[in-house]
Design a protein around this motif. Structure first.
Motif, PDB file in Angstrom:
ATOM      1  N   PRO A 157      -3.915 -13.252  -7.440  1.00  0.00           N
ATOM      2  CA  PRO A 157      -3.909 -11.973  -6.735  1.00  0.00           C
ATOM      3  C   PRO A 157      -4.922 -11.019  -7.341  1.00  0.00           C
ATOM      4  O   PRO A 157      -4.885 -10.760  -8.549  1.00  0.00           O
ATOM      5  N   ILE A 158      -5.840 -10.515  -6.527  1.00  0.00           N
ATOM      6  CA  ILE A 158      -6.889  -9.656  -7.079  1.00  0.00           C
ATOM      7  C   ILE A 158      -6.956  -8.284  -6.413  1.00  0.00           C
ATOM      8  O   ILE A 158      -7.545  -7.359  -6.989  1.00  0.00           O
ATOM      9  N   ALA A 159      -6.403  -8.113  -5.217  1.00  0.00           N
ATOM     10  CA  ALA A 159      -6.539  -6.832  -4.530  1.00  0.00           C
ATOM     11  C   ALA A 159      -5.451  -6.689  -3.460  1.00  0.00           C
ATOM     12  O   ALA A 159      -4.783  -7.663  -3.106  1.00  0.00           O
ATOM     13  N   VAL A 160      -5.298  -5.457  -2.957  1.00  0.00           N
ATOM     14  CA  VAL A 160      -4.331  -5.154  -1.901  1.00  0.00           C
ATOM     15  C   VAL A 160      -5.079  -4.490  -0.745  1.00  0.00           C
ATOM     16  O   VAL A 160      -5.732  -3.451  -0.932  1.00  0.00           O
ATOM     17  N   GLN A 161      -5.013  -5.094   0.430  1.00  0.00           N
ATOM     18  CA  GLN A 161      -5.755  -4.610   1.594  1.00  0.00           C
ATOM     19  C   GLN A 161      -5.174  -3.282   2.077  1.00  0.00           C
ATOM     20  O   GLN A 161      -3.957  -3.136   2.227  1.00  0.00           O
ATOM     21  N   ILE A 162      -6.056  -2.297   2.330  1.00  0.00           N
ATOM     22  CA  ILE A 162      -5.576  -0.962   2.700  1.00  0.00           C
ATOM     23  C   ILE A 162      -6.226  -0.407   3.966  1.00  0.00           C
ATOM     24  O   ILE A 162      -5.692   0.511   4.589  1.00  0.00           O
ATOM     25  N   ALA A 163      -7.403  -0.925   4.355  1.00  0.00           N
ATOM     26  CA  ALA A 163      -8.115  -0.373   5.514  1.00  0.00           C
ATOM     27  C   ALA A 163      -9.100  -1.420   6.012  1.00  0.00           C
ATOM     28  O   ALA A 163      -9.365  -2.418   5.339  1.00  0.00           O
ATOM     29  N   PHE A 164      -9.648  -1.173   7.227  1.00  0.00           N
ATOM     30  CA  PHE A 164     -10.622  -2.127   7.760  1.00  0.00           C
ATOM     31  C   PHE A 164     -11.535  -1.459   8.777  1.00  0.00           C
ATOM     32  O   PHE A 164     -11.192  -0.437   9.377  1.00  0.00           O
ATOM     33  N   LYS A 165     -12.707  -2.039   8.937  1.00  0.00           N
ATOM     34  CA  LYS A 165     -13.612  -1.753  10.041  1.00  0.00           C
ATOM     35  C   LYS A 165     -13.865  -3.088  10.698  1.00  0.00           C
ATOM     36  O   LYS A 165     -14.485  -3.975  10.098  1.00  0.00           O
TER      37      LYS A 165
ATOM     38  N   CYS B  70       0.842  -1.196   0.000  1.00  0.00           N
ATOM     39  CA  CYS B  70       0.000   0.000   0.000  1.00  0.00           C
ATOM     40  C   CYS B  70       0.881   1.251   0.000  1.00  0.00           C
ATOM     41  O   CYS B  70       1.973   1.261   0.562  1.00  0.00           O
ATOM     42  N   LYS B  71       0.374   2.296  -0.616  1.00  0.00           N
ATOM     43  CA  LYS B  71       1.143   3.544  -0.713  1.00  0.00           C
ATOM     44  C   LYS B  71       1.273   4.230   0.636  1.00  0.00           C
ATOM     45  O   LYS B  71       2.315   4.821   0.938  1.00  0.00           O
ATOM     46  N   HIS B  72       0.226   4.153   1.468  1.00  0.00           N
ATOM     47  CA  HIS B  72       0.267   4.936   2.711  1.00  0.00           C
ATOM     48  C   HIS B  72       1.353   4.456   3.678  1.00  0.00           C
ATOM     49  O   HIS B  72       1.788   5.204   4.547  1.00  0.00           O
ATOM     50  N   ALA B  73       1.826   3.216   3.509  1.00  0.00           N
ATOM     51  CA  ALA B  73       2.912   2.734   4.366  1.00  0.00           C
ATOM     52  C   ALA B  73       4.217   3.456   4.093  1.00  0.00           C
ATOM     53  O   ALA B  73       5.106   3.499   4.951  1.00  0.00           O
ATOM     54  N   LEU B  74       4.345   4.028   2.892  1.00  0.00           N
ATOM     55  CA  LEU B  74       5.588   4.690   2.500  1.00  0.00           C
ATOM     56  C   LEU B  74       5.533   6.192   2.716  1.00  0.00           C
ATOM     57  O   LEU B  74       6.473   6.904   2.360  1.00  0.00           O
ATOM     58  N   GLU B  75       4.450   6.669   3.277  1.00  0.00           N
ATOM     59  CA  GLU B  75       4.309   8.095   3.528  1.00  0.00           C
ATOM     60  C   GLU B  75       4.819   8.444   4.929  1.00  0.00           C
ATOM     61  O   GLU B  75       5.391   7.615   5.623  1.00  0.00           O
ATOM     62  N   GLU B  76       4.641   9.681   5.306  1.00  0.00           N
ATOM     63  CA  GLU B  76       5.053  10.174   6.625  1.00  0.00           C
ATOM     64  C   GLU B  76       6.544   9.977   6.860  1.00  0.00           C
ATOM     65  O   GLU B  76       6.980   9.505   7.922  1.00  0.00           O
ATOM     66  N   GLY B  77       7.339  10.340   5.865  1.00  0.00           N
ATOM     67  CA  GLY B  77       8.787  10.366   6.058  1.00  0.00           C
ATOM     68  C   GLY B  77       9.479   9.026   6.008  1.00  0.00           C
ATOM     69  O   GLY B  77      10.638   8.921   6.431  1.00  0.00           O
ATOM     70  N   VAL B  78       8.816   7.979   5.499  1.00  0.00           N
ATOM     71  CA  VAL B  78       9.457   6.675   5.381  1.00  0.00           C
ATOM     72  C   VAL B  78      10.303   6.659   4.112  1.00  0.00           C
ATOM     73  O   VAL B  78       9.772   6.804   3.006  1.00  0.00           O
ATOM     74  N   ALA B  79      11.598   6.477   4.252  1.00  0.00           N
ATOM     75  CA  ALA B  79      12.496   6.429   3.099  1.00  0.00           C
ATOM     76  C   ALA B  79      12.675   4.992   2.650  1.00  0.00           C
ATOM     77  O   ALA B  79      12.843   4.089   3.477  1.00  0.00           O
ATOM     78  N   VAL B  80      12.649   4.769   1.343  1.00  0.00           N
ATOM     79  CA  VAL B  80      12.757   3.394   0.838  1.00  0.00           C
ATOM     80  C   VAL B  80      14.086   2.774   1.248  1.00  0.00           C
ATOM     81  O   VAL B  80      14.174   1.560   1.453  1.00  0.00           O
TER      82      VAL B  80
ATOM     83  N   LEU C 191      -6.356  -5.261  11.988  1.00  0.00           N
ATOM     84  CA  LEU C 191      -5.515  -5.470  10.817  1.00  0.00           C
ATOM     85  C   LEU C 191      -4.409  -4.426  10.659  1.00  0.00           C
ATOM     86  O   LEU C 191      -3.809  -4.335   9.584  1.00  0.00           O
ATOM     87  N   ASP C 192      -4.130  -3.654  11.717  1.00  0.00           N
ATOM     88  CA  ASP C 192      -2.974  -2.763  11.675  1.00  0.00           C
ATOM     89  C   ASP C 192      -1.725  -3.609  11.447  1.00  0.00           C
ATOM     90  O   ASP C 192      -1.481  -4.587  12.155  1.00  0.00           O
ATOM     91  N   GLY C 193      -0.923  -3.238  10.440  1.00  0.00           N
ATOM     92  CA  GLY C 193       0.249  -4.024  10.087  1.00  0.00           C
ATOM     93  C   GLY C 193       0.004  -4.940   8.899  1.00  0.00           C
ATOM     94  O   GLY C 193       0.941  -5.357   8.224  1.00  0.00           O
ATOM     95  N   VAL C 194      -1.280  -5.265   8.649  1.00  0.00           N
ATOM     96  CA  VAL C 194      -1.621  -6.102   7.497  1.00  0.00           C
ATOM     97  C   VAL C 194      -1.787  -5.244   6.240  1.00  0.00           C
ATOM     98  O   VAL C 194      -1.826  -5.754   5.125  1.00  0.00           O
ATOM     99  N   SER C 195      -1.863  -3.939   6.399  1.00  0.00           N
ATOM    100  CA  SER C 195      -1.980  -3.055   5.236  1.00  0.00           C
ATOM    101  C   SER C 195      -0.892  -3.374   4.225  1.00  0.00           C
ATOM    102  O   SER C 195       0.279  -3.515   4.570  1.00  0.00           O
ATOM    103  N   GLY C 196      -1.292  -3.492   2.973  1.00  0.00           N
ATOM    104  CA  GLY C 196      -0.366  -3.874   1.917  1.00  0.00           C
ATOM    105  C   GLY C 196      -0.442  -5.340   1.562  1.00  0.00           C
ATOM    106  O   GLY C 196       0.166  -5.776   0.576  1.00  0.00           O
ATOM    107  N   ALA C 197      -1.185  -6.117   2.357  1.00  0.00           N
ATOM    108  CA  ALA C 197      -1.310  -7.552   2.081  1.00  0.00           C
ATOM    109  C   ALA C 197      -2.146  -7.793   0.831  1.00  0.00           C
ATOM    110  O   ALA C 197      -3.151  -7.120   0.595  1.00  0.00           O
TER     111      ALA C 197
END
Length: 249
Positions: free
Chosen positions: A219-227, A64-74, A196-202
């Motif tokens: 593979p059909i989708a990438v998990q990004i959020a949950f309720k 997921c893209k949001h895992a690489l945001e908030e100052g995370v350098a590759v 599912l915190d930490g599963v984002s990007g699965a």
């Protein structure tokens, strides 16, 4: 940091999957789905989940893209190799490709430099279908924070492997999967599902039955959020096609 994976029992949210098949799929997915860690204040910390794919001779991490945001350098991202080894992505000339709208990102690695990674984890072929055939059963595998414990310098991590069904497709094409607070382990015990915190990007995989006991994982989708008491939300994998095309130019 020493990364110590723990055995897991797959969970089922109403699909009725046979235990033997569930364990076989779990074994396959936990070789292809890996934890991403980041270097934070000199220490490796869990960040997200990614899946390892092979595309046109390239090695890709889809997440997921949001895992690489908030100052995370590759250059500060890594993947545990077991024991006390971490493969830092900077060693494989990483190239990050982010979707302009959707919460998707690919990290492309130089194949030869990624050899240590491929020695521990297995890359699945990524064949993207813009209109994937319907599947009765879906599987998600990832690394929830709630199933990690740090003791001294060891991080013990129990992966989640969950079988569920799709609930709906949103107006933007995102997929919603059933995700309740209680699930049945495939050994018959009812348990509370983890956040599912930490599963984002699965990656979410469609399970297609074949003749006999065989099945195909698509593979059909990438998990990004949950309720937690309702759904997990995922972006369609076919939306990553433009990112992959950019690698060819």
């Amino acid at each position: 940091m020493v990364w110590q994976p723990l055995p897991t029992v797959p969970l089922d949210l109403g699909t009725g999957i046979a235990p033997a098949r569930a364990y076989a799929i779990a074994q396959a997915l936990t070789r292809r789905v890996l934890p991403l860690v980041r270097l934070l204040d000199g220490r490796a910390e869990p960040l997200a989940t990614a899946a390892l794919f092979a595309v046109d001779g390239r090695v890709l991490l889809l997440t997921c893209k949001h895992a690489l945001e908030e100052g995370v350098a590759v250059g500060d991202l890594g993947v545990p190799l077991g024991a006390d080894a971490i493969f830092w992505l900077r060693a494989a000339a990483p190239r990050v490709l982010e979707h302009p709208v959707r919460d998707l990102a690919c990290i492309a690695l130089a194949e030869r430099a990624a050899t240590p990674l491929l020695g521990r984890w297995r890359a699945a072929p990524l064949r993207v279908d813009r209109a994937p055939s319907a599947a009765r059963t879906l599987a998600i595998a990832g690394y929830p924070y709630a199933q990690m414990r740090r003791h001294a310098q060891v991080m013990y991590a129990r992966p989640l492997v969950l079988f569920t069904r799709g609930q709906s497709i949103g107006s933007s094409g995102d997929l919603r999967l059933r995700y309740g607070r209680v699930a049945a382990r495939v050994d018959g015990v009812e348990v509370h599902t983890p956040p599912l915190d930490g599963v984002s990007g699965a990656t979410c995989w469609a399970v297609h039955d074949e003749d006999g006991d065989r099945c195909v994982l698509q593979p059909i989708a990438v998990q990004i959020a949950f309720k937690h008491d309702e759904y997990a939300r995922a972006e369609p994998v076919h939306a990553a096609v433009p990112l992959i095309e950019r690698l060819r130019h």
